[in-house]
Design a protein around this motif. Structure first.
Motif, mmCIF file in Angstrom:
data_model
loop_
_atom_site.group_PDB
_atom_site.id
_atom_site.type_symbol
_atom_site.label_atom_id
_atom_site.label_comp_id
_atom_site.label_asym_id
_atom_site.label_seq_id
_atom_site.Cartn_x
_atom_site.Cartn_y
_atom_site.Cartn_z
ATOM 1 N N ARG A 45 28.319 3.735 -30.741
ATOM 2 C CA ARG A 45 29.392 3.387 -31.680
ATOM 3 C C ARG A 45 29.758 1.913 -31.597
ATOM 4 O O ARG A 45 29.989 1.265 -32.614
ATOM 5 N N THR A 46 29.761 1.359 -30.380
ATOM 6 C CA THR A 46 30.111 -0.054 -30.200
ATOM 7 C C THR A 46 29.095 -0.963 -30.879
ATOM 8 O O THR A 46 29.472 -1.931 -31.545
ATOM 9 N N ALA A 47 27.825 -0.656 -30.749
ATOM 10 C CA ALA A 47 26.779 -1.470 -31.377
ATOM 11 C C ALA A 47 26.888 -1.403 -32.902
ATOM 12 O O ALA A 47 26.767 -2.426 -33.582
ATOM 13 N N VAL A 48 27.103 -0.215 -33.443
ATOM 14 C CA VAL A 48 27.262 -0.070 -34.894
ATOM 15 C C VAL A 48 28.493 -0.859 -35.351
ATOM 16 O O VAL A 48 28.455 -1.553 -36.366
ATOM 17 N N SER A 49 29.561 -0.777 -34.596
ATOM 18 C CA SER A 49 30.791 -1.517 -34.926
ATOM 19 C C SER A 49 30.557 -3.019 -34.947
ATOM 20 O O SER A 49 31.088 -3.723 -35.810
ATOM 21 N N LYS A 50 29.758 -3.518 -34.016
ATOM 22 C CA LYS A 50 29.454 -4.959 -33.991
ATOM 23 C C LYS A 50 28.715 -5.375 -35.256
ATOM 24 O O LYS A 50 29.010 -6.409 -35.849
ATOM 25 N N HIS A 51 27.753 -4.564 -35.684
ATOM 26 C CA HIS A 51 27.025 -4.865 -36.913
ATOM 27 C C HIS A 51 27.967 -4.807 -38.126
ATOM 28 O O HIS A 51 27.895 -5.659 -39.020
ATOM 29 N N LEU A 52 28.845 -3.817 -38.146
ATOM 30 C CA LEU A 52 29.810 -3.714 -39.241
ATOM 31 C C LEU A 52 30.749 -4.915 -39.274
ATOM 32 O O LEU A 52 31.105 -5.404 -40.346
ATOM 33 N N ASN A 53 31.131 -5.404 -38.104
ATOM 34 C CA ASN A 53 32.015 -6.577 -38.046
ATOM 35 C C ASN A 53 31.331 -7.812 -38.619
ATOM 36 O O ASN A 53 31.969 -8.626 -39.288
ATOM 37 N N ILE A 54 30.044 -7.970 -38.353
ATOM 38 C CA ILE A 54 29.304 -9.103 -38.914
ATOM 39 C C ILE A 54 29.270 -8.993 -40.441
ATOM 40 O O ILE A 54 29.498 -9.980 -41.147
ATOM 41 N N LEU A 55 29.023 -7.791 -40.949
ATOM 42 C CA LEU A 55 29.041 -7.581 -42.393
ATOM 43 C C LEU A 55 30.436 -7.820 -42.963
ATOM 44 O O LEU A 55 30.584 -8.374 -44.061
ATOM 45 N N LYS A 56 31.425 -7.426 -42.220
ATOM 46 C CA LYS A 56 32.817 -7.629 -42.642
ATOM 47 C C LYS A 56 33.158 -9.121 -42.695
ATOM 48 O O LYS A 56 33.801 -9.584 -43.640
ATOM 49 N N GLU A 57 32.702 -9.883 -41.700
ATOM 50 C CA GLU A 57 32.943 -11.327 -41.671
ATOM 51 C C GLU A 57 32.291 -12.029 -42.862
ATOM 52 O O GLU A 57 32.767 -13.064 -43.312
ATOM 53 N N ALA A 58 31.211 -11.464 -43.372
ATOM 54 C CA ALA A 58 30.532 -12.028 -44.543
ATOM 55 C C ALA A 58 31.147 -11.514 -45.845
ATOM 56 O O ALA A 58 30.716 -11.903 -46.929
ATOM 57 N N GLY A 59 32.118 -10.640 -45.736
ATOM 58 C CA GLY A 59 32.776 -10.098 -46.919
ATOM 59 C C GLY A 59 32.030 -8.945 -47.562
ATOM 60 O O GLY A 59 32.413 -8.471 -48.632
ATOM 61 N N LEU A 60 30.981 -8.466 -46.915
ATOM 62 C CA LEU A 60 30.159 -7.394 -47.481
ATOM 63 C C LEU A 60 30.731 -6.000 -47.243
ATOM 64 O O LEU A 60 30.343 -5.047 -47.915
ATOM 65 N N VAL A 61 31.607 -5.878 -46.270
ATOM 66 C CA VAL A 61 32.162 -4.572 -45.917
ATOM 67 C C VAL A 61 33.684 -4.669 -45.871
ATOM 68 O O VAL A 61 34.243 -5.632 -45.354
ATOM 69 N N LEU A 62 34.309 -3.651 -46.420
ATOM 70 C CA LEU A 62 35.760 -3.514 -46.352
ATOM 71 C C LEU A 62 36.049 -2.279 -45.509
ATOM 72 O O LEU A 62 35.275 -1.319 -45.531
ATOM 73 N N ASP A 63 37.144 -2.315 -44.778
ATOM 74 C CA ASP A 63 37.502 -1.149 -43.975
ATOM 75 C C ASP A 63 38.971 -0.815 -44.165
ATOM 76 O O ASP A 63 39.758 -1.639 -44.603
ATOM 77 N N ARG A 64 39.276 0.430 -43.849
ATOM 78 C CA ARG A 64 40.677 0.868 -43.888
ATOM 79 C C ARG A 64 40.863 1.976 -42.871
ATOM 80 O O ARG A 64 39.939 2.742 -42.581
ATOM 81 N N LYS A 65 42.046 2.021 -42.333
ATOM 82 C CA LYS A 65 42.394 3.052 -41.355
ATOM 83 C C LYS A 65 42.969 4.258 -42.078
ATOM 84 O O LYS A 65 43.793 4.122 -42.975
ATOM 85 N N VAL A 66 42.488 5.418 -41.682
ATOM 86 C CA VAL A 66 43.038 6.688 -42.154
ATOM 87 C C VAL A 66 43.340 7.476 -40.894
ATOM 88 O O VAL A 66 42.430 8.044 -40.287
ATOM 89 N N GLY A 67 44.592 7.453 -40.478
ATOM 90 C CA GLY A 67 44.952 8.044 -39.189
ATOM 91 C C GLY A 67 44.286 7.256 -38.076
ATOM 92 O O GLY A 67 44.399 6.045 -38.004
ATOM 93 N N ARG A 68 43.538 7.939 -37.222
ATOM 94 C CA ARG A 68 42.824 7.272 -36.125
ATOM 95 C C ARG A 68 41.413 6.863 -36.523
ATOM 96 O O ARG A 68 40.698 6.257 -35.743
ATOM 97 N N GLU A 69 41.025 7.186 -37.741
ATOM 98 C CA GLU A 69 39.666 6.964 -38.204
ATOM 99 C C GLU A 69 39.576 5.674 -39.030
ATOM 100 O O GLU A 69 40.473 5.347 -39.782
ATOM 101 N N THR A 70 38.468 4.958 -38.866
ATOM 102 C CA THR A 70 38.208 3.784 -39.703
ATOM 103 C C THR A 70 37.114 4.146 -40.686
ATOM 104 O O THR A 70 36.062 4.651 -40.313
ATOM 105 N N ARG A 71 37.372 3.870 -41.952
ATOM 106 C CA ARG A 71 36.400 4.142 -43.008
ATOM 107 C C ARG A 71 35.926 2.813 -43.594
ATOM 108 O O ARG A 71 36.688 1.875 -43.734
ATOM 109 N N PHE A 72 34.657 2.786 -43.958
ATOM 110 C CA PHE A 72 34.041 1.563 -44.449
ATOM 111 C C PHE A 72 33.480 1.779 -45.839
ATOM 112 O O PHE A 72 33.028 2.873 -46.175
#
Length: 110
Positions: A45-72
Protein backbone atom coordinates in the motif's frame (compact mmCIF):
# COMPACT_ATOMS: atom_id res chain seq x y z
CA UNK A 1 10.65 19.64 -7.67
CA UNK A 2 12.32 22.24 -5.56
CA UNK A 3 9.51 24.30 -4.09
CA UNK A 4 6.17 23.54 -2.51
CA UNK A 5 4.26 25.54 -5.12
CA UNK A 6 5.86 23.88 -8.13
CA UNK A 7 4.07 21.05 -9.85
CA UNK A 8 5.81 17.87 -10.91
CA UNK A 9 6.45 17.55 -14.62
CA UNK A 10 3.71 15.50 -16.31
CA UNK A 11 6.23 13.68 -18.52
CA UNK A 12 8.21 12.69 -15.43
CA UNK A 13 5.04 11.48 -13.73
CA UNK A 14 4.03 9.17 -16.59
CA UNK A 15 7.56 7.88 -17.21
CA UNK A 16 7.11 4.96 -14.81
CA UNK A 17 5.12 1.91 -16.02
CA UNK A 18 3.43 1.52 -12.63
CA UNK A 19 2.13 5.06 -12.78
CA UNK A 20 0.93 4.57 -16.36
CA UNK A 21 -0.95 1.48 -15.18
CA UNK A 22 -2.47 3.49 -12.33
CA UNK A 23 -3.62 6.10 -14.84
CA UNK A 24 -5.21 3.34 -16.94
CA UNK A 25 -7.02 1.89 -13.92
CA UNK A 26 -8.24 5.32 -12.89
CA UNK A 27 -9.38 6.06 -16.44
CA UNK A 28 -11.48 2.90 -16.46
CA UNK A 29 -13.32 3.84 -13.26
CA UNK A 30 -14.96 6.97 -11.98
CA UNK A 31 -13.28 6.74 -8.59
CA UNK A 32 -11.29 4.00 -6.85
CA UNK A 33 -10.37 3.56 -3.19
CA UNK A 34 -6.71 3.01 -2.32
CA UNK A 35 -7.25 -0.52 -1.04
CA UNK A 36 -8.79 -1.51 -4.39
CA UNK A 37 -5.90 -0.01 -6.36
CA UNK A 38 -3.40 -1.80 -4.14
CA UNK A 39 -4.89 -5.20 -5.02
CA UNK A 40 -3.94 -4.59 -8.68
CA UNK A 41 -0.20 -4.54 -7.94
CA UNK A 42 2.40 -6.82 -6.45
CA UNK A 43 3.57 -4.13 -4.04
CA UNK A 44 2.43 -2.79 -0.75
CA UNK A 45 0.00 0.00 0.00
CA UNK A 46 2.85 2.41 0.81
CA UNK A 47 4.50 1.90 -2.58
CA UNK A 48 1.20 2.40 -4.43
CA UNK A 49 0.58 5.54 -2.35
CA UNK A 50 3.99 6.93 -3.32
CA UNK A 51 3.18 6.47 -7.01
CA UNK A 52 -0.23 8.09 -6.50
CA UNK A 53 1.42 11.05 -4.76
CA UNK A 54 3.71 11.60 -7.74
CA UNK A 55 0.68 11.57 -10.04
CA UNK A 56 -1.09 13.91 -7.65
CA UNK A 57 1.87 16.33 -7.66
CA UNK A 58 1.60 16.45 -11.46
CA UNK A 59 -2.11 17.20 -11.20
CA UNK A 60 -3.08 13.89 -12.81
CA UNK A 61 -4.83 12.46 -9.76
CA UNK A 62 -7.36 13.95 -7.39
CA UNK A 63 -8.19 12.41 -4.04
CA UNK A 64 -10.84 12.77 -1.40
CA UNK A 65 -11.45 11.30 2.01
CA UNK A 66 -14.60 9.31 2.65
CA UNK A 67 -14.49 8.39 6.31
CA UNK A 68 -11.16 6.62 6.85
CA UNK A 69 -10.86 5.73 3.17
CA UNK A 70 -9.08 7.72 0.47
CA UNK A 71 -10.57 7.57 -3.01
CA UNK A 72 -8.74 8.57 -6.17
CA UNK A 73 -9.85 9.71 -9.60
CA UNK A 74 -8.09 10.77 -12.76
CA UNK A 75 -7.76 14.39 -13.82
CA UNK A 76 -7.07 14.27 -17.57
CA UNK A 77 -6.39 18.00 -18.03
CA UNK A 78 -2.58 17.71 -17.61
CA UNK A 79 -2.50 14.96 -20.27
CA UNK A 80 -3.27 17.69 -22.84
CA UNK A 81 0.38 18.76 -22.58
CA UNK A 82 1.46 15.29 -23.68
CA UNK A 83 -1.15 15.16 -26.43
CA UNK A 84 0.08 18.51 -27.78
CA UNK A 85 3.69 17.35 -27.72
CA UNK A 86 2.90 14.12 -29.57
CA UNK A 87 0.65 15.95 -32.06
CA UNK A 88 3.58 18.11 -33.14
CA UNK A 89 5.53 15.00 -34.17
CA UNK A 90 2.59 13.27 -35.82
CA UNK A 91 3.23 15.30 -38.98
CA UNK A 92 6.48 13.35 -39.40
CA UNK A 93 4.66 10.04 -39.08
CA UNK A 94 2.01 11.18 -41.53
CA UNK A 95 4.67 12.29 -44.04
CA UNK A 96 6.44 8.93 -43.73
CA UNK A 97 3.20 7.01 -44.22
CA UNK A 98 2.35 9.09 -47.28
CA UNK A 99 5.80 8.42 -48.71
CA UNK A 100 5.42 4.69 -48.03
CA UNK A 101 2.00 4.68 -49.71
CA UNK A 102 3.47 6.37 -52.78
CA UNK A 103 6.31 3.85 -52.96
CA UNK A 104 3.88 0.93 -52.71
CA UNK A 105 1.65 2.40 -55.40
CA UNK A 106 4.67 2.86 -57.69
CA UNK A 107 5.69 -0.76 -57.12
CA UNK A 108 2.17 -1.96 -57.98
CA UNK A 109 2.22 0.01 -61.24
CA UNK A 110 5.64 -1.35 -62.24
Amino acid sequence: MSGNNEKRDVFDAIADPTRRRLIRLLAEAEEIPLYELTTQFEMGRTAVSKHLNILKEAGLVLDRKVGRETRFKLNTTPLKEIQDWVAFYSRFWSANMLHLKQLLEEEEEA
